[in-house]
Design a protein around this motif. Structure first.
Motif, mmCIF file in Angstrom:
data_model
loop_
_atom_site.group_PDB
_atom_site.id
_atom_site.type_symbol
_atom_site.label_atom_id
_atom_site.label_comp_id
_atom_site.label_asym_id
_atom_site.label_seq_id
_atom_site.Cartn_x
_atom_site.Cartn_y
_atom_site.Cartn_z
ATOM 1 N N TYR A 112 -41.036 -5.313 32.331
ATOM 2 C CA TYR A 112 -40.058 -6.389 32.194
ATOM 3 C C TYR A 112 -40.707 -7.613 31.547
ATOM 4 O O TYR A 112 -40.145 -8.218 30.633
ATOM 5 N N ARG A 118 -37.372 -16.184 37.740
ATOM 6 C CA ARG A 118 -35.946 -16.219 38.077
ATOM 7 C C ARG A 118 -35.470 -14.901 38.680
ATOM 8 O O ARG A 118 -34.601 -14.884 39.532
ATOM 9 N N LYS A 119 -36.021 -13.793 38.206
ATOM 10 C CA LYS A 119 -35.583 -12.472 38.641
ATOM 11 C C LYS A 119 -36.432 -11.888 39.775
ATOM 12 O O LYS A 119 -36.126 -10.825 40.288
ATOM 13 N N GLY A 135 -35.116 -10.388 43.036
ATOM 14 C CA GLY A 135 -34.181 -9.280 42.848
ATOM 15 C C GLY A 135 -34.817 -8.010 42.321
ATOM 16 O O GLY A 135 -34.145 -6.983 42.210
ATOM 17 N N ILE A 136 -36.091 -8.050 42.015
ATOM 18 C CA ILE A 136 -36.766 -6.870 41.478
ATOM 19 C C ILE A 136 -37.141 -5.945 42.630
ATOM 20 O O ILE A 136 -37.917 -6.310 43.512
#
Length: 169
Positions: free
Chosen positions: A61, A47-48, A51-52
């Motif tokens: 993470y 999901r992230k 954006g990382i």
């Protein structure tokens, strides 16, 4: 997420899946739950992913997500109950840990009796080989908290195994 990000994530997943699954197993002591925990961590990472910005922080993470998922899962009421056929007879403790822990199964069973946060610290310190500062960063707590959780976790593991736990590090 674009095609390039999907390919990067797939490559990262293929490289890390077995390590994350083994870490999850050490955190919970059950391969089926370990699969669920690893999947939860990878889904959160997916999901992230786009954006990382710092790809060097992805391991941290993922580790933090895995540990939090294990702790959250252990808080569920049905996880606190264990059914056994026979009550175990306590055996007299003698000798060192390596004399007492004959198999990996004994160690995993001992880790099951250690509270989740302490178990997470022990796994990260002694299985993953992280130092106190790295564990503190991964868990979002102070180094002093990591040290005290390590000491308490080792004491609980000693009690669970009925032996003296030798540590180096």
């Amino acid at each position: 997420m674009d095609q390039r990000d999907e390919q990067e994530f797939a490559k990262y997943f293929a490289a890390k899946r077995d390590f994350v699954r083994r870490s999850a197993f050490l955190l919970c002591g059950d391969w089926h739950r370990a699969d669920d925990l690893a999947q939860t961590a990878f889904v959160a990472l997916h999901r992230k992913w786009s954006g990382i910005r710092d790809r060097g922080a992805v391991d941290a993470y993922l580790r933090k997500t895995l540990v939090r998922a294990a702790i959250d899962e252990s808080r569920r009421p049905w996880r606190r109950e264990r059914q056994v056929d026979l009550l175990p007879e306590p055996e007299p403790a003698a000798g060192r840990l390596d004399d007492q822990v004959a198999t990996r199964t004994d160690l995993i069973n001992g880790l099951r009796d250690v509270p989740p946060k302490q178990r997470a610290v022990l796994v990260m310190r002694y299985f993953e080989g992280l130092d106190v500062a790295a564990v503190a960063k991964a868990l979002g707590c102070s180094e002093g908290n990591v040290k005290s959780q390590t000491a308490r976790g080792l004491a609980n593991l000693r009690t669970a195994l009925g032996a003296e736990v030798e540590t180096h590090g």
